[in-house]
Each structure stands twice: as structure tokens, then as C-alpha cells.
Design an enzyme around this catalytic site. Sequence first.
Site, PDB file in Angstrom:
ATOM      1  CG  HIS A  38      49.239  39.876  35.509  1.00 52.12           C
ATOM      2  ND1 HIS A  38      49.134  39.298  34.257  1.00 52.12           N
ATOM      3  CD2 HIS A  38      48.148  39.453  36.194  1.00 52.12           C
ATOM      4  CE1 HIS A  38      48.044  38.567  34.195  1.00 52.12           C
ATOM      5  NE2 HIS A  38      47.420  38.644  35.352  1.00 52.12           N
ATOM      6  CG  ASP A  40      44.539  39.388  37.692  1.00 52.36           C
ATOM      7  OD1 ASP A  40      44.538  38.698  36.661  1.00 52.36           O
ATOM      8  OD2 ASP A  40      45.347  39.223  38.624  1.00 52.36           O
ATOM      9  CG  HIS A  71      44.181  37.982  32.935  1.00 52.80           C
ATOM     10  ND1 HIS A  71      44.420  36.950  33.823  1.00 52.80           N
ATOM     11  CD2 HIS A  71      43.299  37.482  32.022  1.00 52.80           C
ATOM     12  CE1 HIS A  71      43.734  35.893  33.466  1.00 52.80           C
ATOM     13  NE2 HIS A  71      43.032  36.190  32.392  1.00 52.80           N
ATOM     14  N   GLY A 147      39.088  33.149  40.034  1.00 57.03           N
ATOM     15  CA  GLY A 147      38.346  33.434  41.246  1.00 57.03           C
ATOM     16  C   GLY A 147      38.625  32.464  42.368  1.00 57.03           C
ATOM     17  CG  ASP A 179      47.376  34.386  35.826  1.00 56.10           C
ATOM     18  OD1 ASP A 179      47.607  34.425  37.043  1.00 56.10           O
ATOM     19  OD2 ASP A 179      46.708  35.246  35.230  1.00 56.10           O
ATOM     20  N   GLY A 180      48.154  31.754  38.109  1.00 58.19           N
ATOM     21  CA  GLY A 180      47.314  31.182  39.154  1.00 58.19           C
ATOM     22  C   GLY A 180      48.036  30.122  39.955  1.00 58.19           C
TER      23      GLY A 180
END
Length: 225
Positions: A38, A40, A71, A147, A179-180
Amino acid sequence: MTGSTTDVSIVPGLFGADPLEYGRAVGDVSRTDADLLHLDVMDGVFVPDISFGLKAVKSVRKAFDRRLDVHLQVTRPESHIDGLAEAGVDLVSVHVESTPHIARLLRDLEKSGIAAGIALNPGTPLSSVEEIAHLVEQVVVMAVNPGTSDFLPYTVDKIRRLRADLDARGLGHIRIAADGGVTAERAAALRAAGADRLVVASALFQDPAGVESAFRSLGAIAAGA
């Protein structure tokens, strides 16, 4: 699928690695059985951070022989599609909040030979993907505000409702990626809610045991082993 189970995938998120060690981190992932890596892509506008650009994506593509999952956390995502297709990216997830023409963008991804995903910020309702879910491989549910690193527990129920809706509509084949803030402590709950892809960044790359060991452990925990 990846990990130590047949129904949940641990997806390494490269942004969680030490920036001075990105090359080694890709090599570490290659020694696992992860079938997705993945990336970003952030522009500093849609989200505060700036991360991998097209040059970096191309370099990772050369070093990783399995699927690349990008992503897009950018404004004007349509301007990135041609470059990502040229780079050989396999899967691109686009935020519904980033464009008023999400259906057209998903069609453009299909025309470019790229599998499509859609991503939702924590405050974006599930209704925003109702008309387009059938067009994608995965729905990415952000469990943090992009973020930031603060895990939002209410997103677990959001995943549960999304899975129930997809299954009820005969779309159970669509993957849900959490995600996160995904950690060993949260993996089992996210999987139980219906997430079958867990994007793991810091918890994977900063584990003192190393990437390979952390990958196996996270897969086992997510599977309830």
C-alpha cells in the site's frame, strides 16, 4: 490472500516505514507473503502530509513484483491516473470527497486497466458509495482522519454496517479495507466487524521484532488464532 488465514489480508502501508529505509522496507515486505503493498500518495492539500510521488511509485514498482495498491489522497485525482497506469500500478483507491465526478473517474481507471477502489473519510456517510460500490474491488474505510494517527472507535461500527449492506446487496465479494491506526490490539475487532484487508503501517514497520515476524503475528491475531 495474505497473512496466516484465508479470509483476511494484512496489507503493509509503506508510509509507516522510516523514510531513510524505504528501500529496505520494500525488501522486507517482499519476504512476507503479502500480495499487496500500500502506497499513500498525498499532495499536502487534500491532506496535510506530502508523500510518494510518481517517481517513487515507479521505483517501488521495479522492486516489488506483486500488486501495488495506491491510495490517492489528493485534489484533482483524475490528473494522476495516466501516470499511475504508466507506472504499472494495479489498484487505485480514490476518495469520494476529492472529486464531484467519482463515477467517471472509476470508469477511467477501468479503461486504464487499473482495479478501482473508493475511500471514505471518517465523517463521510456510507450513502456516498451506494451507487458506485458495484464498480470497485474494495472500499477503504479510514479509521483516522487523514494526516492524523488518532484511531476513531466509531469507525468499527461503520465497517460493520458497510459489510452488512454489501452482503445484503449481493456484493459480498467487495473487499473492505480498514486504514489508519491498525494495530495488533485492534486487528481482531476490525476483522470481526467485516474488514478483510487491514492496512498496517507503523505497527508493522516499527515493530522491534521486524517486519516478517510482525506480519505473521498480525495475521494470526486478525484471524483469531
